[in-house]
Design a protein around this motif. Structure first.
Motif, PDB file in Angstrom:
ATOM      1  N   SER A  69       0.870  -1.179   0.000  1.00 17.97           N
ATOM      2  CA  SER A  69       0.000   0.000   0.000  1.00 17.97           C
ATOM      3  C   SER A  69       0.903   1.224   0.000  1.00 17.97           C
ATOM      4  O   SER A  69       2.110   1.113   0.221  1.00 17.97           O
ATOM      5  CB  SER A  69      -0.935   0.001   1.217  1.00 17.97           C
ATOM      6  OG  SER A  69      -0.176   0.097   2.400  1.00 17.97           O
ATOM      7  N   VAL A  70       0.323   2.397  -0.260  1.00 19.40           N
ATOM      8  CA  VAL A  70       1.101   3.638  -0.277  1.00 19.40           C
ATOM      9  C   VAL A  70       0.491   4.642   0.688  1.00 19.40           C
ATOM     10  O   VAL A  70      -0.707   4.629   0.938  1.00 19.40           O
ATOM     11  CB  VAL A  70       1.197   4.241  -1.703  1.00 19.40           C
ATOM     12  CG1 VAL A  70       1.969   3.307  -2.623  1.00 19.40           C
ATOM     13  CG2 VAL A  70      -0.167   4.552  -2.278  1.00 19.40           C
ATOM     14  N   SER A  71       1.346   5.512   1.229  1.00 18.98           N
ATOM     15  CA  SER A  71       0.903   6.484   2.231  1.00 18.98           C
ATOM     16  C   SER A  71       0.335   7.750   1.623  1.00 18.98           C
ATOM     17  O   SER A  71      -0.263   8.550   2.327  1.00 18.98           O
ATOM     18  CB  SER A  71       2.078   6.854   3.148  1.00 18.98           C
ATOM     19  OG  SER A  71       3.083   7.526   2.399  1.00 18.98           O
ATOM     20  N   GLN A  72       0.521   7.948   0.321  1.00 19.10           N
ATOM     21  CA  GLN A  72       0.064   9.176  -0.324  1.00 19.10           C
ATOM     22  C   GLN A  72      -0.383   8.876  -1.745  1.00 19.10           C
ATOM     23  O   GLN A  72       0.292   8.146  -2.477  1.00 19.10           O
ATOM     24  CB  GLN A  72       1.193  10.200  -0.338  1.00 19.10           C
ATOM     25  CG  GLN A  72       0.803  11.556  -0.870  1.00 19.10           C
ATOM     26  CD  GLN A  72       1.940  12.559  -0.735  1.00 19.10           C
ATOM     27  OE1 GLN A  72       2.776  12.450   0.146  1.00 19.10           O
ATOM     28  NE2 GLN A  72       1.956  13.538  -1.605  1.00 19.10           N
ATOM     29  N   ALA A  73      -1.517   9.440  -2.141  1.00 20.19           N
ATOM     30  CA  ALA A  73      -2.007   9.261  -3.505  1.00 20.19           C
ATOM     31  C   ALA A  73      -1.088   9.994  -4.478  1.00 20.19           C
ATOM     32  O   ALA A  73      -0.480  11.009  -4.139  1.00 20.19           O
ATOM     33  CB  ALA A  73      -3.429   9.792  -3.623  1.00 20.19           C
ATOM     34  N   TYR A  76       3.053   6.761  -9.400  1.00 23.14           N
ATOM     35  CA  TYR A  76       4.171   5.926  -8.982  1.00 23.14           C
ATOM     36  C   TYR A  76       4.774   5.248 -10.206  1.00 23.14           C
ATOM     37  O   TYR A  76       4.058   4.885 -11.141  1.00 23.14           O
ATOM     38  CB  TYR A  76       3.713   4.864  -7.974  1.00 23.14           C
ATOM     39  CG  TYR A  76       3.409   5.456  -6.621  1.00 23.14           C
ATOM     40  CD1 TYR A  76       4.318   5.362  -5.582  1.00 23.14           C
ATOM     41  CD2 TYR A  76       2.228   6.148  -6.398  1.00 23.14           C
ATOM     42  CE1 TYR A  76       4.052   5.923  -4.339  1.00 23.14           C
ATOM     43  CE2 TYR A  76       1.951   6.722  -5.158  1.00 23.14           C
ATOM     44  CZ  TYR A  76       2.875   6.610  -4.141  1.00 23.14           C
ATOM     45  OH  TYR A  76       2.621   7.174  -2.918  1.00 23.14           O
ATOM     46  N   ASN A 132      -3.886   5.129  -5.044  1.00 22.42           N
ATOM     47  CA  ASN A 132      -4.645   5.808  -3.990  1.00 22.42           C
ATOM     48  C   ASN A 132      -4.119   5.442  -2.614  1.00 22.42           C
ATOM     49  O   ASN A 132      -3.692   4.313  -2.383  1.00 22.42           O
ATOM     50  CB  ASN A 132      -6.126   5.423  -4.076  1.00 22.42           C
ATOM     51  CG  ASN A 132      -6.759   5.888  -5.355  1.00 22.42           C
ATOM     52  OD1 ASN A 132      -6.549   7.017  -5.784  1.00 22.42           O
ATOM     53  ND2 ASN A 132      -7.523   5.026  -5.986  1.00 22.42           N
ATOM     54  N   THR A 133      -4.197   6.393  -1.705  1.00 21.58           N
ATOM     55  CA  THR A 133      -3.784   6.157  -0.322  1.00 21.58           C
ATOM     56  C   THR A 133      -4.623   5.041   0.281  1.00 21.58           C
ATOM     57  O   THR A 133      -5.844   5.034   0.146  1.00 21.58           O
ATOM     58  CB  THR A 133      -3.976   7.443   0.513  1.00 21.58           C
ATOM     59  OG1 THR A 133      -3.276   8.495  -0.126  1.00 21.58           O
ATOM     60  CG2 THR A 133      -3.468   7.270   1.923  1.00 21.58           C
ATOM     61  N   GLY A 134      -3.955   4.116   0.942  1.00 18.02           N
ATOM     62  CA  GLY A 134      -4.664   3.053   1.645  1.00 18.02           C
ATOM     63  C   GLY A 134      -5.132   1.914   0.758  1.00 18.02           C
ATOM     64  O   GLY A 134      -5.604   0.903   1.269  1.00 18.02           O
ATOM     65  N   GLY A 160       4.635   8.965  -2.008  1.00 19.02           N
ATOM     66  CA  GLY A 160       4.516   8.506  -0.625  1.00 19.02           C
ATOM     67  C   GLY A 160       5.351   7.281  -0.344  1.00 19.02           C
ATOM     68  O   GLY A 160       6.018   6.733  -1.214  1.00 19.02           O
TER      69      GLY A 160
END
Length: 192
Positions: A69-73, A76, A132-134, A160
């Motif tokens: 997962s990523v911390s910021q939208a 990438y 997307n975040t989360g 992120g």
């Protein structure tokens, strides 16, 4: 001039807020790198590009599935290198890279696919995608043909932090270990 106590707190709060805004104003790009080897891994029938068609000649390619997962939208980039990759001559085996959302199902590679790209036999497999975040994502590294397998190095770059998502079995094992450690500590305290 003497400031009242509540005025000093307001000034301190404003200074902290200004510092947070200036630190948060410039997004820091993050990079996450991991490696592996797909030589002894399970196989699946890979897609042609992003699908929906499945390859008839790559019906048992080895793969590695990395959940994250990523911390910021944001946008990438993904890159997969194999040993010997120079960007023009290729590596010792030809790789393919796929991005899935939520989960990867090796029994049907068409489910949840976002994008797929090949290294085309002459360099790294690279792609970009907005995440997307989360959200939960799976980066699948595989061979172009059934015979293509070996070690790889993958890099994910973006706005992120990239966080691996542990498999349920790994999370359960970690929880069991922590509970056992807590029991040992409790026993030692009680005996002391």
């Amino acid at each position: 001039m003497k400031l009242k106590t509540h005025s000093r707190f307001r000034l301190a709060a404003l200074a902290c807020a200004a510092g947070a805004l200036s630190a948060g104003g410039a997004a820091q790009a993050a990079s996450y790198q991991f490696s592996g080897d797909i030589s002894a891994s399970p196989t699946f029938q890979r897609l042609i590009g992003s699908g929906p068609n499945l390859s008839t000649v790559a019906n048992a390619v080895h793969f590695n599935a990395f959940e994250f997962s990523v911390s910021q939208a944001g946008n990438y980039s993904f890159e997969s290198l194999v040993p010997g990759d120079t960007g023009t001559t290729g590596g010792v085996w030809d790789n393919y890279l796929f991005l899935y959302q939520t989960a990867f199902n090796p029994a049907d590679a068409r489910v949840n696919i976002l994008k797929g790209v090949s290294g085309l036999g002459f360099g790294p497999a690279t792609m970009n995608f907005d995440l997307n975040t989360g959200g939960r994502y799976v980066l699948v590294t595989s061979g172009y043909l059934n015979k293509d397998m070996g070690s790889f190095v993958n890099t994910i770059n973006g706005a992120g932090q990239v966080s691996p998502v542990p498999e349920p079995g790994a999370a359960a094992l970690l929880l069991a270990g922590l509970l056992a450690l807590a029991a040992v500590v409790a026993t030692r305290r009680r005996d002391a």
